[in-house]
Design a protein around this motif. Structure first.
Motif, mmCIF file in Angstrom:
data_model
loop_
_atom_site.group_PDB
_atom_site.id
_atom_site.type_symbol
_atom_site.label_atom_id
_atom_site.label_comp_id
_atom_site.label_asym_id
_atom_site.label_seq_id
_atom_site.Cartn_x
_atom_site.Cartn_y
_atom_site.Cartn_z
ATOM 1 N N ARG A 28 0.861 -1.188 0.000
ATOM 2 C CA ARG A 28 0.000 0.000 0.000
ATOM 3 C C ARG A 28 0.888 1.226 0.000
ATOM 4 O O ARG A 28 1.937 1.229 0.651
ATOM 5 N N GLN A 29 0.453 2.269 -0.663
ATOM 6 C CA GLN A 29 1.238 3.490 -0.717
ATOM 7 C C GLN A 29 1.395 4.129 0.656
ATOM 8 O O GLN A 29 2.476 4.609 1.003
ATOM 9 N N ALA A 30 0.331 4.139 1.423
ATOM 10 C CA ALA A 30 0.394 4.767 2.744
ATOM 11 C C ALA A 30 1.386 4.034 3.652
ATOM 12 O O ALA A 30 2.159 4.658 4.375
ATOM 13 N N THR A 31 1.365 2.705 3.593
ATOM 14 C CA THR A 31 2.296 1.906 4.393
ATOM 15 C C THR A 31 3.717 2.135 3.922
ATOM 16 O O THR A 31 4.634 2.264 4.743
ATOM 17 N N ALA A 32 3.916 2.216 2.614
ATOM 18 C CA ALA A 32 5.248 2.454 2.060
ATOM 19 C C ALA A 32 5.792 3.811 2.506
ATOM 20 O O ALA A 32 6.971 3.927 2.864
ATOM 21 N N ARG A 33 4.940 4.833 2.501
ATOM 22 C CA ARG A 33 5.375 6.171 2.950
ATOM 23 C C ARG A 33 5.747 6.152 4.432
ATOM 24 O O ARG A 33 6.766 6.708 4.837
ATOM 25 N N GLU A 34 4.903 5.510 5.235
ATOM 26 C CA GLU A 34 5.180 5.449 6.672
ATOM 27 C C GLU A 34 6.449 4.648 6.948
ATOM 28 O O GLU A 34 7.258 5.012 7.808
ATOM 29 N N LEU A 35 6.652 3.564 6.214
ATOM 30 C CA LEU A 35 7.863 2.759 6.355
ATOM 31 C C LEU A 35 9.094 3.587 5.997
ATOM 32 O O LEU A 35 10.119 3.522 6.692
ATOM 33 N N ALA A 36 8.998 4.383 4.939
ATOM 34 C CA ALA A 36 10.116 5.252 4.555
ATOM 35 C C ALA A 36 10.411 6.276 5.647
ATOM 36 O O ALA A 36 11.581 6.536 5.968
ATOM 37 N N ASP A 37 9.361 6.848 6.239
ATOM 38 C CA ASP A 37 9.544 7.828 7.317
ATOM 39 C C ASP A 37 10.200 7.202 8.545
ATOM 40 O O ASP A 37 11.122 7.769 9.130
ATOM 41 N N VAL A 38 9.713 6.028 8.945
ATOM 42 C CA VAL A 38 10.264 5.339 10.115
ATOM 43 C C VAL A 38 11.711 4.928 9.846
ATOM 44 O O VAL A 38 12.577 5.073 10.712
ATOM 45 N N SER A 39 11.989 4.463 8.635
ATOM 46 C CA SER A 39 13.348 4.069 8.267
ATOM 47 C C SER A 39 14.290 5.261 8.342
ATOM 48 O O SER A 39 15.395 5.167 8.893
ATOM 49 N N TYR A 40 13.850 6.387 7.784
ATOM 50 C CA TYR A 40 14.665 7.604 7.817
ATOM 51 C C TYR A 40 14.932 8.038 9.260
ATOM 52 O O TYR A 40 16.069 8.363 9.622
ATOM 53 N N THR A 41 13.897 8.018 10.083
ATOM 54 C CA THR A 41 14.044 8.432 11.481
ATOM 55 C C THR A 41 15.012 7.520 12.223
ATOM 56 O O THR A 41 15.854 7.993 12.995
ATOM 57 N N LEU A 42 14.911 6.224 12.008
ATOM 58 C CA LEU A 42 15.851 5.285 12.634
ATOM 59 C C LEU A 42 17.285 5.580 12.200
ATOM 60 O O LEU A 42 18.206 5.556 13.021
ATOM 61 N N GLU A 53 22.152 -0.765 8.637
ATOM 62 C CA GLU A 53 23.118 -0.283 9.624
ATOM 63 C C GLU A 53 22.393 0.279 10.851
ATOM 64 O O GLU A 53 22.806 0.047 11.987
ATOM 65 N N ALA A 54 21.296 1.005 10.616
ATOM 66 C CA ALA A 54 20.530 1.592 11.723
ATOM 67 C C ALA A 54 19.951 0.509 12.632
ATOM 68 O O ALA A 54 20.015 0.617 13.860
ATOM 69 N N VAL A 55 19.405 -0.543 12.035
ATOM 70 C CA VAL A 55 18.835 -1.638 12.830
ATOM 71 C C VAL A 55 19.943 -2.336 13.623
ATOM 72 O O VAL A 55 19.761 -2.644 14.805
ATOM 73 N N ALA A 56 21.082 -2.551 12.995
ATOM 74 C CA ALA A 56 22.201 -3.199 13.696
ATOM 75 C C ALA A 56 22.678 -2.339 14.869
ATOM 76 O O ALA A 56 22.908 -2.853 15.974
ATOM 77 N N LYS A 57 22.806 -1.044 14.652
ATOM 78 C CA LYS A 57 23.238 -0.149 15.732
ATOM 79 C C LYS A 57 22.192 -0.079 16.843
ATOM 80 O O LYS A 57 22.534 -0.022 18.024
ATOM 81 N N ALA A 58 20.923 -0.085 16.461
ATOM 82 C CA ALA A 58 19.851 -0.058 17.457
ATOM 83 C C ALA A 58 19.881 -1.327 18.304
ATOM 84 O O ALA A 58 19.740 -1.270 19.529
#
Length: 87
Positions: A28-42, A53-58
């Motif tokens: 879904r486009q909305a899910t894809a946008r939210e996933l991109a936002d969460v990924s960027y924030t992480l 790299e962000a997930v590994a560091k987290a």
């Protein structure tokens, strides 16, 4: 260097995982946008250039916080330090 709050990191990791699952089940486009936002924030929170790299560091941060002095006391109380594990 600033260290993000482990509770916030855990929330974002949980949200990231949930969104990845939702997107894999049905794109879904909305899910894809939210996933991109969460990924960027992480990535920003963890000072990383990629989500992997962000997930590994987290993960490292959460593991390190779990192994702090308070966690060591809970895991191994003073009175049980000299007890043998052999039965």
């Amino acid at each position: 260097m600033l260290v993000p709050d482990p509770k916030v990191v855990r929330e974002f990791l949980t949200r990231y995982a949930s969104l990845r699952i939702a997107q894999a089940e049905q794109e879904r486009q909305a899910t894809a946008r939210e996933l991109a936002d969460v990924s960027y924030t992480l990535c920003v929170m963890m000072g990383a250039t990629s989500i992997h790299e962000a997930v590994a560091k987290a993960d490292e941060l959460l593991i390190a916080k779990g192994r702090g002095p308070a966690a060591a006391e809970v895991a191994e109380p003073e009175e049980e330090k000299d007890l043998s594990l052999a039965v």
